[in-house]
Design a protein around this motif. Structure first.
Motif, mmCIF file in Angstrom:
data_model
loop_
_atom_site.group_PDB
_atom_site.id
_atom_site.type_symbol
_atom_site.label_atom_id
_atom_site.label_comp_id
_atom_site.label_asym_id
_atom_site.label_seq_id
_atom_site.Cartn_x
_atom_site.Cartn_y
_atom_site.Cartn_z
ATOM 1 N N UNK A 89 -6.841 11.269 -12.889
ATOM 2 C CA UNK A 89 -7.398 11.302 -14.238
ATOM 3 C C UNK A 89 -8.711 10.543 -14.312
ATOM 4 N N UNK A 90 -8.807 9.449 -13.573
ATOM 5 C CA UNK A 90 -9.981 8.575 -13.657
ATOM 6 C C UNK A 90 -11.117 9.031 -12.742
ATOM 7 N N UNK A 91 -10.810 9.376 -11.492
ATOM 8 C CA UNK A 91 -11.879 9.631 -10.528
ATOM 9 C C UNK A 91 -11.881 11.054 -9.963
ATOM 10 N N UNK A 117 6.699 7.594 -2.970
ATOM 11 C CA UNK A 117 6.131 6.530 -3.828
ATOM 12 C C UNK A 117 4.730 6.757 -4.378
ATOM 13 N N UNK A 118 3.865 7.490 -3.705
ATOM 14 C CA UNK A 118 2.464 7.460 -4.128
ATOM 15 C C UNK A 118 2.070 8.602 -5.069
ATOM 16 N N UNK A 119 3.023 9.459 -5.383
ATOM 17 C CA UNK A 119 2.673 10.617 -6.210
ATOM 18 C C UNK A 119 2.153 10.185 -7.583
ATOM 19 N N UNK A 120 2.857 9.245 -8.192
ATOM 20 C CA UNK A 120 2.467 8.762 -9.521
ATOM 21 C C UNK A 120 1.085 8.132 -9.489
ATOM 22 N N UNK A 121 0.861 7.322 -8.456
ATOM 23 C CA UNK A 121 -0.438 6.646 -8.299
ATOM 24 C C UNK A 121 -1.560 7.675 -8.193
ATOM 25 N N UNK A 137 -9.428 14.577 -8.586
ATOM 26 C CA UNK A 137 -8.302 14.820 -7.678
ATOM 27 C C UNK A 137 -8.657 14.512 -6.222
ATOM 28 N N UNK A 138 -9.867 14.931 -5.812
ATOM 29 C CA UNK A 138 -10.243 14.756 -4.409
ATOM 30 C C UNK A 138 -10.307 13.294 -4.008
ATOM 31 N N UNK A 139 -11.006 12.495 -4.824
ATOM 32 C CA UNK A 139 -11.153 11.076 -4.523
ATOM 33 C C UNK A 139 -9.792 10.384 -4.585
ATOM 34 N N UNK A 140 -8.983 10.768 -5.566
ATOM 35 C CA UNK A 140 -7.651 10.157 -5.704
ATOM 36 C C UNK A 140 -6.823 10.391 -4.445
ATOM 37 N N UNK A 141 -6.881 11.639 -3.947
ATOM 38 C CA UNK A 141 -6.133 11.955 -2.724
ATOM 39 C C UNK A 141 -6.643 11.108 -1.560
ATOM 40 N N UNK A 142 -7.972 10.948 -1.495
ATOM 41 C CA UNK A 142 -8.566 10.166 -0.402
ATOM 42 C C UNK A 142 -8.101 8.713 -0.461
ATOM 43 N N UNK A 143 -8.113 8.143 -1.688
ATOM 44 C CA UNK A 143 -7.699 6.740 -1.832
ATOM 45 C C UNK A 143 -6.244 6.577 -1.409
ATOM 46 N N UNK A 144 -5.408 7.487 -1.893
ATOM 47 C CA UNK A 144 -3.982 7.399 -1.551
ATOM 48 C C UNK A 144 -3.774 7.563 -0.048
ATOM 49 N N UNK A 145 -4.504 8.504 0.538
ATOM 50 C CA UNK A 145 -4.332 8.738 1.976
ATOM 51 C C UNK A 145 -4.740 7.490 2.773
ATOM 52 N N UNK A 146 -5.884 6.922 2.372
ATOM 53 C CA UNK A 146 -6.335 5.705 3.057
ATOM 54 C C UNK A 146 -5.266 4.611 2.959
ATOM 55 N N UNK A 147 -4.694 4.478 1.759
ATOM 56 C CA UNK A 147 -3.640 3.473 1.560
ATOM 57 C C UNK A 147 -2.452 3.709 2.492
ATOM 58 N N UNK A 148 -1.990 4.963 2.545
ATOM 59 C CA UNK A 148 -0.797 5.194 3.368
ATOM 60 C C UNK A 148 -1.113 5.105 4.857
ATOM 61 N N UNK A 149 -2.368 5.391 5.236
ATOM 62 C CA UNK A 149 -2.743 5.192 6.641
ATOM 63 C C UNK A 149 -2.635 3.697 6.968
ATOM 64 N N UNK A 150 -3.111 2.857 6.017
ATOM 65 C CA UNK A 150 -3.019 1.415 6.240
ATOM 66 C C UNK A 150 -1.550 0.983 6.311
ATOM 67 N N UNK A 151 -0.719 1.584 5.439
ATOM 68 C CA UNK A 151 0.723 1.280 5.503
ATOM 69 C C UNK A 151 1.273 1.633 6.882
ATOM 70 N N UNK A 152 0.896 2.819 7.371
ATOM 71 C CA UNK A 152 1.362 3.247 8.691
ATOM 72 C C UNK A 152 0.909 2.285 9.777
#
Lengths: 377, 287
Positions: A97-99, A87-91, A101-116
């Motif tokens: 594009x906006x922030x 699910x998070x690849x598109x996000x 690649x590194x920050x984007x990966x961090x945001x997504x990782x934080x999100x999925x950690x919260x999901x976990x």
């Protein structure tokens, strides 16, 4: 003022972790590089610290014996990797594009950690409500059963790789093929600190006193107005959520496999807290480090002795438990306060049990008045 | 002459006896009057299998009094306490506290209503200091949430400070504040009993149940205890229900006494009435 002090401490810890992380990365820090084998060990130790400290809230502070901790870790690992794979690849791409690649990966990782964490917390709630009416051995068996059920469900679910382990998207799913390796030592270190702070703050609060009172005397705790069932479930849910975080970190590093989440792993976590000292946060950290590094250190043994390293490992554990049955720290904490208290101790001791037989009527003005009144009757 | 004097005398004694009898019935009515009771049980019965531990107990404790519940070993006194605090649910009958039924509530709910207790075999929290023992009992009145605790909000700091001050004040009243950092169970016996009472008071109860507070105390400590219980009642405006074996303590402080034998209430009255009641004497001494 207090806030600034805390911020300062957080920044310092963050910088130290950042430096350690750099040293552990391929580039190294100022030419200092840590061998990959040791990097992996430190990562594993960090994840074990989260698991041990969080389990300590249930087993150490609340006095409930759970041996299903690995089940919550599995829920965290699989739910978070499921999100990143499907699910998070598109996000992540649109964020990149906006922030960047590194920050984007961090945001997504934080999100999925919260999901976990949330998934594991829900699992904790579902397991906790019916099983926490059980006591002692019965609770232990019920939690063990829960962890096995989770594992069996994973083994039989194809979408998350079933018995072969979860590496990436299972056909026919378009998109990301493999689980991204987000986890590095910085993430693990940050969540070590977060876990320790959360557990420390809970234990040293009204909630913590309620939990400890359940451990010390459940009947008395109830008589003092503690809703014991509710607090046991609360401890279970918090502990499960943190185990879910550990699972998410593990899943984005080692790729989850059902064989990683057997009850043997649960026992390993229990050994960490028993060894370190039940009901001690620093004890749990110490236990996690010893259990992670001791078997690896024994690999350094020379020649013939090397073959017996696991026997020696077991013997060492037995030796520690014989000499310190209450664990290495035995419910105490090591920290600044401990050092301060150790300095203060000599004068504190003189006040102990100095006298006791003074009639209460002589101690307090209203009592003395009352004593006269009694005499006059 | 002499006959009429005799008649007079006999008339007087008759009048006297009528008067004393009237006074007596009035008083015994007053003694058994259940109106204005803060705690009331109505035909409360509990069975454990075939054993009837408490049989049809009617009890009415009035606001502000010190009420004693006595009886020989195994009479069911502690079981009554466990019924009142929700540890057991009565098989039959009802329990009312401040006019509301509490017999199906769980122990912590009853504690929240304002009933607190001590235990026959002291149940302090062993791993906690004296202060922590008392702080734990402030739980009901704590205003911090879990989130406040995790993020150490100003509300958390304020609540902790207020509770600590309250507990230290309580400990001071009972002369225990200098032991605040000692382990609760490392105190001498008498002080442990005292600490248990302090802990019970920290829940800010309206009714305090004391389960054999004088058990294991020497005469000097018993004197102290009698003073302590009076102090608690007067200073905090509490109602106190007390189960006790020690007659000196019971007769010394209780304003009304109810006697249980084999789970059945056999007498209720003022201390001197109970002392002379043949049924009570029989229950204690046997035939």
């Amino acid at each position: 003022m207090k806030f600034l002090k805390r911020l300062l401490v957080a920044v310092v810890i963050g910088l130290v972790l950042y430096a350690l992380n750099l040293a552990m990365s391929k580039e190294g820090l100022f030419g200092i590089g840590v061998p990959l084998y040791q990097v992996d060990l430190w990562k594993l130790a960090g994840i074990n610290v989260i698991l041990a400290v969080s389990l300590n809230l249930i087993n150490g502070f609340t006095g409930q014996f759970s041996i299903g901790h690995v089940g919550f870790m599995a829920v965290g690992a699989y739910s978070s990797t499921f999100m990143t794979v499907y699910y998070t690849q598109g996000l992540e791409q649109s964020l990149a594009g906006a922030v960047g690649a590194g920050v984007a990966a961090a945001i997504v990782f934080l999100l999925v950690i919260i999901v976990g964490a949330i998934a594991a917390a829900i699992a904790g709630l579902i397991v906790g409500i019916p099983t926490l009416r059980l006591r002692g051995d019965y609770l232990a068996i019920a939690t063990l059963g829960f962890a096995e059920i989770i594992r069996i469900v994973i083994v039989n679910t194809n979408r998350i790789g079933a018995a072969t382990g979860f590496r990436g998207a299972v056909d026919p799913w378009p998109g990301r093929v493999t689980i991204p390796a987000y986890t590095n030592f910085l993430w693990i270190g940050i969540f070590d600190v977060v876990t320790i702070v959360i557990i420390y703050n809970i234990v040293n609060s009204d909630t913590g006193r309620a939990l400890i009172s359940i451990r010390e005397d459940e009947l008395a705790a109830q008589a003092m107005g503690v809703n014991t069932t509710r607090y046991k479930v609360t401890a279970f849910v918090i502990s499960a959520a943190l185990a879910g975080v550990a699972g998410a970190l593990y899943g984005h590093w080692r790729l989850p496999h059902p064989a990683d989440f057997t009850f043997v792993r649960s026992f390993e976590i229990i050994i960490m807290i028993v060894l370190g000292g039940m009901g001690s946060i620093t004890g749990a950290v110490l236990g996690a480090l010893v259990i992670t590094f001791l078997p690896e250190l024994l690999r350094q043994l020379p020649g013939e002795v090397y073959n017996y390293r696991l026997v020696i490992y077991a013997a060492l554990l037995i030796l520690i438990m014989i000499t310190r049955p209450q664990g290495m720290l035995g419910g105490r904490e090591i920290g600044f306060n401990w050092l301060k208290r150790a300095q203060r101790r000599p004068e504190g001791d003189t006040a102990v049990g100095a006298d006791k037989g003074v009639p209460i009527a002589e101690r307090d003005a209203p009592t003395a008045d009352h004593a006269k009144e009694v005499e006059n009757r | 002459m002499s006959g009429s004097t005799e008649q007079n005398a006999s008339r007087r004694t008759q009048a006297e006896s009528i008067l004393t009898e009237a006074a007596h019935t009035a008083r015994s009515q007053e003694v058994t009057d259940t109106s204005g009771a803060v705690l009331r049980t109505d035909k409360c019965t509990i069975r454990f299998g075939g054993l009837i531990a408490v049989n049809s107990l009617d009890m009415a404790v009035r606001e502000g009094e010190i009420y004693g519940l006595i009886g020989p070993n195994g009479a069911g006194k502690t079981t009554v306490f466990n019924l009142l605090t929700g540890v057991y649910e009565p098989t039959e009958g009802e329990i009312y506290f401040q006019g509301k039924r509490i017999d199906s509530l769980r122990p912590h709910q009853i504690a929240r209503r304002g009933v607190s207790r001590t235990f026959q075999n002291i149940r302090l929290f062993p791993g906690m200091t004296v202060l922590e023992n008392v702080l734990t009992a402030c739980h009901i009145h704590s205003r911090q949430s879990l989130a406040d605790a995790v993020f150490r909000t100003p509300r958390f700091e304020r609540d902790e400070r207020e509770q600590r001050e309250f507990c230290l004040e309580l400990l001071k009243i009972f002369g225990l504040e200098r032991f605040q950092n000692e382990g609760g169970t490392s105190l001498p016996y008498g002080n442990q009993r005292r600490l248990e009472i302090v802990r019970a008071l920290a829940t800010r109860p309206k009714l305090l149940l004391l389960d054999e507070p004088a058990a294991g105390m020497n005469p000097a400590e018993q004197e102290d205890l009698i003073e302590l219980i009076r102090l608690v009642r007067d200073r905090f405006g509490l109602t106190i229900l007390l189960v006790e074996h020690n007659m000196k303590v019971v007769m010394g402080i209780c304003e009304r006494i109810q006697v249980l034998d084999y789970g059945k209430p056999i007498a209720l009255g003022l201390p001197e009435e109970i002392r002379n009641n043949p049924k009570v004497i029989e229950a204690y001494l046997g035939d």
